[in-house]
Design an enzyme around this catalytic site. Structure first.
Site, mmCIF file in Angstrom:
data_model
loop_
_atom_site.group_PDB
_atom_site.id
_atom_site.type_symbol
_atom_site.label_atom_id
_atom_site.label_comp_id
_atom_site.label_asym_id
_atom_site.label_seq_id
_atom_site.Cartn_x
_atom_site.Cartn_y
_atom_site.Cartn_z
ATOM 1 N N ASP A 180 -20.479 -12.016 27.470
ATOM 2 C CA ASP A 180 -20.956 -10.121 27.077
ATOM 3 C C ASP A 180 -19.112 -9.694 27.855
ATOM 4 O O ASP A 180 -18.569 -10.492 28.914
ATOM 5 C CB ASP A 180 -21.497 -9.718 27.576
ATOM 6 C CG ASP A 180 -21.874 -8.065 27.897
ATOM 7 O OD1 ASP A 180 -21.184 -7.744 26.633
ATOM 8 O OD2 ASP A 180 -21.566 -7.307 29.024
ATOM 9 N N ASP A 219 -24.855 -8.873 31.704
ATOM 10 C CA ASP A 219 -24.913 -8.411 32.984
ATOM 11 C C ASP A 219 -26.154 -6.891 32.363
ATOM 12 O O ASP A 219 -26.662 -5.903 33.516
ATOM 13 C CB ASP A 219 -23.473 -7.663 34.179
ATOM 14 C CG ASP A 219 -23.461 -6.236 33.586
ATOM 15 O OD1 ASP A 219 -22.936 -6.899 31.500
ATOM 16 O OD2 ASP A 219 -22.754 -5.183 33.583
ATOM 17 N N ASP A 221 -28.215 -7.792 27.604
ATOM 18 C CA ASP A 221 -27.626 -8.665 27.683
ATOM 19 C C ASP A 221 -29.240 -10.208 27.773
ATOM 20 O O ASP A 221 -28.880 -11.340 27.612
ATOM 21 C CB ASP A 221 -27.065 -9.241 28.497
ATOM 22 C CG ASP A 221 -25.861 -8.317 28.141
ATOM 23 O OD1 ASP A 221 -25.058 -8.823 27.697
ATOM 24 O OD2 ASP A 221 -25.393 -8.059 29.183
#
Length: 633
Positions: free
Chosen positions: A330, A522, A526
């Protein structure tokens, strides 16, 4: 009775039989030695061997067999035959049953001690927790026990004291030693608004923080719980070991019966000698080392990773990591810091002054960046009136009698912008910066560039993964240009941009068509991707749901720990395979010797020596696992 007490009981009661064995070649016989051996061995069989027999019987009732089955059958056979031999005035083998039990328990004592050492780091962490806290109640500072601290309490921490629980500083600043939790050796400077972790040590200043997580919700408590679960979990390879042992035991019993029949019927050996060969086969084939191979390495590996600030949740992760070919990241909060900051101002101070006026009432992260910059430049913004949002474009208001606006490039449709500003906008966007336009009196007066910059360690982390031969991919909802620029800065191989939060898991599935995938993230958005990926790696600064979804948690939020986590996981799994290999080889080579195949050249193995050999290989497996602590990461 504990394993240690059972071992010492067996050892103490076996010593007289050992003395008797030493005296026999000297033709010195202790009066009533057979009855003494019978009495001592009977106590050993009841006290020390009892749990083996109970376990074997419980498995037999379920039509299964386990490691204890071989120990129970081997020692019971030697014990019962020796009673018959004693009553018929023949040589007895009570010492074989006694020594086998002693040596098997010796191996289990080593295992238990290793388990204790492996979990010692966690126990030390618990011991480091503060015992009390200085809480502000009723306008006074009161010292209360830790279990009386509640969420929302304001807690004062002076130099040298421990932070009681997790929370956020509301007043003061200091440097804090967080090494006992995160593994980070350098003290971290903290100010108002920064988070603090329970059990860490305050170095210099005095500060007050608000308790946010107490009791079992603190990071320390969660680390302890995760490590405990990991150390008691089973890797899939362990299930294979259990299945092998389930088939292996009956095969060994058949081999032992065949050994007895060959020696007694075909070769004409005495009943005692044929029985001793059969018992030796049963004892040496006991797959204790096979049983130790996986859990010992698992405990040492997860214990060491916890010390480094890397939490591995279970054994399955270790096996999955071994096959990972692609690592997906990410962007925001993972590769980047997750906190936008103003990097460029095109125009004079009036640009930031007007922007701060309009953004003062906004909670948008970009607005926070503008306000922080104005504060740093000591610019006081006038109060804006007639505030209104421009749908999908920005905000408009009146500042000191003039119309002012701040917004995205979509505002360009409504205002004239010089070619120079357009060129500067394109340049800043190519540098992965978000550009907002500031206008006053009907014209654009300048630009502000805001960027969520890459973490200082991101580039080094990607280089380490590339060195390992892994492909790196960025998966983000940000626009293509910004994502590409960040990827180029840190050295990521591929970019998938403009992905909606709900679609991240689908993109992971597509990438999995080319091989196992690890995902690092995080945020709440996600969580599906962390769960879908073969290996989910959650940043410790992330949301609770993201951390819960990840199989590996990086407490220090350092992307370099992705490589360390993969390395440690692989080393742990490879050590499991090495342990299983040697344990299996031991059984394969030991059974023919115990069966007397090489008796013609004088190579034989008595039951007690077989038991000692079994204890030795168990110790070797445990030692192999402990050496993981010295492996280079």
């Amino acid at each position: 009775m504990s394993i240690t007490k059972r071992f010492w009981t067996a050892l103490v009661l076996s010593v007289p039989m050992l003395i008797n064995m030493v005296l026999m070649p000297l033709h010195i016989e202790v009066p009533g030695s057979k009855w003494i051996q019978f009495g001592l061995t009977t106590v050993i069989m009841i006290v020390a061997a009892g749990p083996f027999i109970q376990s074997a019987w419980a498995s037999a009732k379920k039509h299964h067999s386990n490691m204890d089955t071989l120990v129970a059958i081997g020692t019971a056979t030697a014990y019962i035959y020796s009673i018959y031999a004693m009553l018929t005035n023949q040589p007895v083998y009570f010492e074989s049953a006694a020594f086998v039990i002693t040596f098997v328990l010796l191996g289990q004592v080593f295992e238990e001690r290793m388990r204790s050492n492996a979990s010692g780091a966690v126990a030390k962490l618990v011991d480091l927790q503060a015992k009390d806290a200085e809480v502000l109640r009723g306008g006074k500072v009161v010292r209360v026990p830790l279990d009386q601290v509640v969420q929302g309490d304001l807690i004062r921490v002076r130099p040298g004291q421990k932070v009681a629980v997790d929370g956020e500083i509301v007043d003061g600043s200091s440097t804090i030693d967080e090494s006992m939790v995160t593994g980070e050796s350098m003290p971290v400077t903290k100010h108002a608004g920064d988070k603090v972790i329970g059990a860490t040590i305050n170095n210099t200043g005095t500060f007050t923080f608000r308790a946010e997580k107490v009791g079992s919700d603190t990071m320390l408590a969660q680390i302890v719980e995760l490590v405990k679960k990991a150390q008691t979990s089973h890797a899939p390879i362990q299930k294979l070991t259990d299945k092998v042992a389930d088939v292996f035991v009956p095969i060994v019993l058949i081999i032992a019966l065949a050994t007895f029949l060959v020696w007694y019927v075909a070769l004409g050996a005495t009943l005692a000698h044929a029985l001793i060969f059969a018992v030796a086969v049963v004892v040496i084939a006991c797959p204790c080392a096979l049983g130790l191979a996986t859990p010992t390495a698992l405990m040492v590996g997860t214990g060491r990773s916890a010390k480094m600030g890397i939490l591995i949740k279970n054994g399955e992760v270790l096996e999955e990591v071994n096959d990972v070919r692609t690592v997906v990241f990410d962007k925001t909060g993972t590769i980047t810091a997750g906190k936008p900051v103003v990097t460029d101002i095109v125009g004079d101070n009036q640009v930031i002054r007007v922007a701060a006026s309009l953004e003062a009432s906004s909670e948008h992260p970009l607005a926070e960046a503008v306000m922080a910059k104005a504060k740093a430049m000591q610019i006081e913004a006038p109060v804006a009136t007639d505030f209104a949002a421009i749908s999908g474009k920005g905000v408009r208001a009146t500042v000191e009698g003039q119309e002012a606006f701040v917004g995205s490039e979509k505002l360009l449709e409504d205002y004239l912008v010089s070619d120079a500003l357009r060129e500067k906008m394109a340049q800043l966007q190519d540098e992965a910066k978000t550009v907002v336009f500031v206008g006053l009196g009907g014209k654009v007066i300048g630009l502000i560039a805001i960027q969520d910059a890459p973490k200082a360690t991101s580039k080094e982390a990607m280089a380490a993964l590339h060195k390992r031969g892994l492909k790196t991919v960025m998966l983000t909802g940000d626009n293509e240009r910004v994502a590409r620029a960040i990827a180029d800065q840190v050295g990521i191989d591929d970019v998938v941009a403009g992905v909606l939060p709900g679609a991240k898991a689908e993109h992971i599935q597509r990438l999995q068509q080319d091989g196992p995938v690890a995902f690092v993230g995080d945020g709440i958005n996600d969580a599906p991707a962390l769960t879908t990926a073969d290996v989910g790696i959650a940043m410790g600064s992330g949301t609770d749901i993201a951390i819960e979804s990840g199989g590996i948690i990086l407490v220090k939020n350092d992307l370099r720990d992705v490589d360390r986590a993969l390395s440690l996981s692989k080393q742990t799994f490879n050590r499991i395979k090495l342990n299983l290999f040697w344990a299996f080889i031991y059984n394969v080579l030991g059974i023919p010797v115990a069966a007397g195949v090489f008796a013609g050249i004088g190579l034989t193995l008595s039951p007690e020596l077989a038991g000692l050999a079994m204890a030795f290989i168990s110790l070797s497996v445990v030692t192999s696992s402990v050496l993981l602590n010295r492996a280079r990461i």
